[in-house]
Design an enzyme around this catalytic site. Structure first.
Site, PDB file in Angstrom:
ATOM      1  N   HIS A   1      -7.654  -1.480   5.221  1.00  0.00           N
ATOM      2  CA  HIS A   1      -6.723  -0.628   5.954  1.00  0.00           C
ATOM      3  C   HIS A   1      -7.222   0.809   5.816  1.00  0.00           C
ATOM      4  CE1 HIS A   1      -3.090   0.545   7.922  1.00  0.00           C
ATOM      5  NE2 HIS A   1      -2.523   1.086   6.854  1.00  0.00           N
TER       6      HIS A   1
ATOM      7  N   ASP B   1      -0.439  -4.071   5.644  1.00  0.00           N
ATOM      8  CA  ASP B   1      -1.160  -3.569   6.818  1.00  0.00           C
ATOM      9  C   ASP B   1      -2.650  -3.820   6.660  1.00  0.00           C
ATOM     10  OD1 ASP B   1       1.315  -2.675   7.474  1.00  0.00           O
ATOM     11  OD2 ASP B   1       0.769  -0.563   7.680  1.00  0.00           O
TER      12      ASP B   1
ATOM     13  N   HIS C   1       0.859  -1.190   0.000  1.00  0.00           N
ATOM     14  CA  HIS C   1       0.000   0.000   0.000  1.00  0.00           C
ATOM     15  C   HIS C   1       0.891   1.235   0.000  1.00  0.00           C
ATOM     16  CE1 HIS C   1       0.888  -0.639   4.248  1.00  0.00           C
ATOM     17  NE2 HIS C   1       0.435   0.553   4.544  1.00  0.00           N
TER      18      HIS C   1
ATOM     19  N   ASP D   1       5.773   4.449   5.194  1.00  0.00           N
ATOM     20  CA  ASP D   1       6.671   3.492   5.833  1.00  0.00           C
ATOM     21  C   ASP D   1       6.786   2.186   5.053  1.00  0.00           C
ATOM     22  OD1 ASP D   1       3.979   2.997   6.567  1.00  0.00           O
ATOM     23  OD2 ASP D   1       4.571   1.915   8.372  1.00  0.00           O
ATOM     24  N   HIS D   2       6.088   2.105   3.921  1.00  0.00           N
ATOM     25  CA  HIS D   2       6.193   0.943   3.043  1.00  0.00           C
ATOM     26  C   HIS D   2       6.696   1.326   1.647  1.00  0.00           C
ATOM     27  CE1 HIS D   2       3.819  -1.872   5.670  1.00  0.00           C
ATOM     28  NE2 HIS D   2       3.536  -0.701   6.206  1.00  0.00           N
TER      29      HIS D   2
ATOM     30  N   HIS E   1       1.288   3.904   2.005  1.00  0.00           N
ATOM     31  CA  HIS E   1       1.774   4.636   3.168  1.00  0.00           C
ATOM     32  C   HIS E   1       3.304   4.708   3.124  1.00  0.00           C
ATOM     33  CE1 HIS E   1      -2.040   4.235   5.866  1.00  0.00           C
ATOM     34  NE2 HIS E   1      -1.972   5.408   5.266  1.00  0.00           N
TER      35      HIS E   1
ATOM     36  N   HIS F   1       5.968  -5.932  11.631  1.00  0.00           N
ATOM     37  CA  HIS F   1       5.355  -4.596  11.623  1.00  0.00           C
ATOM     38  C   HIS F   1       4.904  -4.203  13.031  1.00  0.00           C
ATOM     39  CE1 HIS F   1       2.534  -1.308  10.525  1.00  0.00           C
ATOM     40  NE2 HIS F   1       3.346  -1.155   9.498  1.00  0.00           N
TER      41      HIS F   1
END
Length: 372
Positions: free
Chosen positions: A184, A255, A62, A66-67, A64, A315
Site C-alpha cells: 500500500h 488497504d 495500517h 480512515d482506519h 492511515h 472500503h
C-alpha cells in the site's frame, strides 16, 4: 459456537452520511474483535446491536487516518462506560504496525485521557517491500518516547517469520491469529483468524450398544482418550466419534494494491470468508493502483488464488452509494462492482457480497470431515 461479522464502516477516506469509515467486528460467543477503527466508529457501534464494552482485541491494518482516527475516542468512551468499582478488568490487546504504540501514547497523553482498564499495543515490524520509499515511516517518527501511559502495559514487537512469510500474533483455546504483508502507500497488513478444529459428536447409540454409560467415559472419549471397559474391551475414540469438525477461517485484508510473498495466499487458502477492499471499479484500475488500492477484479483474483468460499467487498469510494440507500433515478454503480467480481469468478462457485454499514454475516460451523 456462534460466529458472525458485522460491518460498521464500509467507505474509504472519510465517514459520510451513507458509509462510515473502515471498521468491522468479528464476534464469537459474545467476545468482539474490532478490525480497524476509522473516525466515527464509536457512533456506529452505538447504532448497532454490538456493545463496545465487549471489545477485547483491536487489529489496525495500517496507520492511515480512515482506519485509525476513531481508536483513541473509542477507548475513552469504553472507559467512561466502565464500572469504576469493577475489579480485575481484562487488558485490551491492540495489534498494528510500528508507530501505533507511539500514536496512542501521545494522543492519550496530550489529551489527559485516563482509562479504567489496561491496554497493550503489540507492533508488527513492516518490511521495506510493503510500500514505496516515501511511504516508509522512519524509526525517528515511530520511536517510542517518554514513559508508558498510566494504563499501558508493555507490548510485544513482532517480526516477520521468514519461514512462513507471516506474523504470529497469538493462539488461545479457540483461535490462532496471524498477519500477512500487503502493499500500500504505507505498510499495510491483513489478518487470518483460524478457528481450531473440534472433535465430532459422540455416536451415543453405538455407545449404548457397547455398554458405555453417560459419564466420565464420554468425556474421555470426546477428549481423544481410549477407554477400557470392565470386560477388558478397549474402545478407541475413532470408533465412537463422528468426523472432526474443521475450524472456520476468516481473512481480513487492509488497504492494498497487491499481496507480498506467499504468506497471504498460504494463510487464506480455503477461507470461509475473505474480506477485501474494492475502492474503485475495474475501469479505474490504473487510478486505484496508483493510490495503493484494488478493484473488484483484483480482489476476485486473490479470492480465486485462495479458493475461498465467499468474497466480501468493502472500503468503497464514497461515490458508490449502498443499494439500500439508492433512490429512484440514482445510477446503481455499486452493483456494477459486484458484477465485475462475479464475472471474474464465474467458474469458481465463490459467492460475492457487497458490504454495507451494519450488515451482519453469520459464519456457520463447517460440516464434519468424512475421514474418520
Amino acid at each position: 459456537m456462534t460466529m458472525d461479522m458485522t460491518f460498521l464502516g464500509t467507505g474509504s477516506a472519510y465517514p459520510s452520511p451513507h458509509r462510515g469509515a473502515s471498521a468491522l467486528v468479528l464476534r464469537s460467543e459474545g467476545d468482539c474483535w474490532l478490525f480497524d477503527c476509522g473516525e466515527g466508529t464509536q457512533t456506529q457501534l452505538m447504532k448497532s446491536q454490538l456493545r463496545a464494552g465487549r471489545i477485547t482485541k483491536v487489529f489496525i491494518s495500517h496507520l492511515h487516518g480512515d482506519h485509525l482516527f476513531g481508536l483513541p475516542g473509542l477507548l475513552c468512551t469504553v472507559s467512561l462506560n466502565t464500572n469504576p468499582e469493577q475489579q480485575n478488568l481484562n487488558c485490551v490487546d491492540i495489534y498494528g504496525p510500528r508507530g501505533l504504540r507511539h500514536f496512542l501514547r501521545v494522543t492519550l497523553g496530550l489529551t489527559g485521557s485516563q482509562l479504567l482498564f489496561p491496554y497493550a499495543v503489540h507492533e508488527l515490524e513492516p518490511t521495506a517491500e510493503q510500500s514505496p520509499e516515501e511511504g516508509q515511516l522512519s524509526l525517528e517518527m515511530t520511536a517510542e518516547s517518554g514513559p508508558l501511559h498510566p494504563q499501558e502495559q508493555p507490548g510485544r514487537t513482532i517480526s516477520l517469520d521468514v519461514s512462513t512469510d507471516s506474523y504470529f500474533l497469538f493462539e488461545d483455546k479457540k483461535f490462532v491469529v496471524k498477519a500477512f504483508r500487503l502493499f500500500h502507500r504505507i505498510p499495510s497488513f491483513g489478518f487470518c483468524i483460524q478457528e481450531h478444529g473440534r472433535p465430532g459428536r459422540l455416536k451415543t447409540e453405538l455407545l449404548k450398544e457397547l455398554g458405555v454409560k453417560p459419564g466420565p467415559h464420554y468425556g474421555r472419549l470426546k477428549a481423544g482418550e481410549a477407554v477400557t471397559m470392565e470386560n477388558g474391551r478397549v474402545i478407541l475414540p475413532q470408533e465412537v466419534l463422528e468426523g472432526d469438525i474443521p475450524g472456520r477461517k476468516v481473512c481480513i485484508f487492509g488497504d492494498c494494491s497487491s499481496v507480498l510473498g506467499d504468506g497471504a495466499l498460504l494463510l487464506c487458502k480455503g477461507a470461509d470468508i475473505l474480506v477485501h477492499e474494492a475502492t474503485l471499479g475495474d475501469e479505474h484500475r490504473e487510478k486505484a493502483v496508483d493510490h495503493g488500492h484494488s478493484t473488484p477484479g483484483m480482489a476476485a483474483a486473490v479470492a480465486r488464488a485462495c479458493c475461498v468460499q465467499r468474497l466480501v467487498l468493502y472500503h468503497f469510494s464514497q461515490r458508490y452509494k449502498p443499494c439500500s440507500l439508492q433512490k429512484e433515478g440514482d445510477e446503481d454503480e455499486v452493483s456494477e462492482l459486484k458484477r465485475q467480481a462475479e464475472d471474474a469468478l464465474q467458474d469458481t462457485g465463490v459467492e460475492v457480497t457487497l458490504a454495507e454499514d451494519f450488515l451482519t454475516i453469520p459464519i456457520p460451523v463447517r460440516r464434519p470431515s468424512t475421514t474418520n
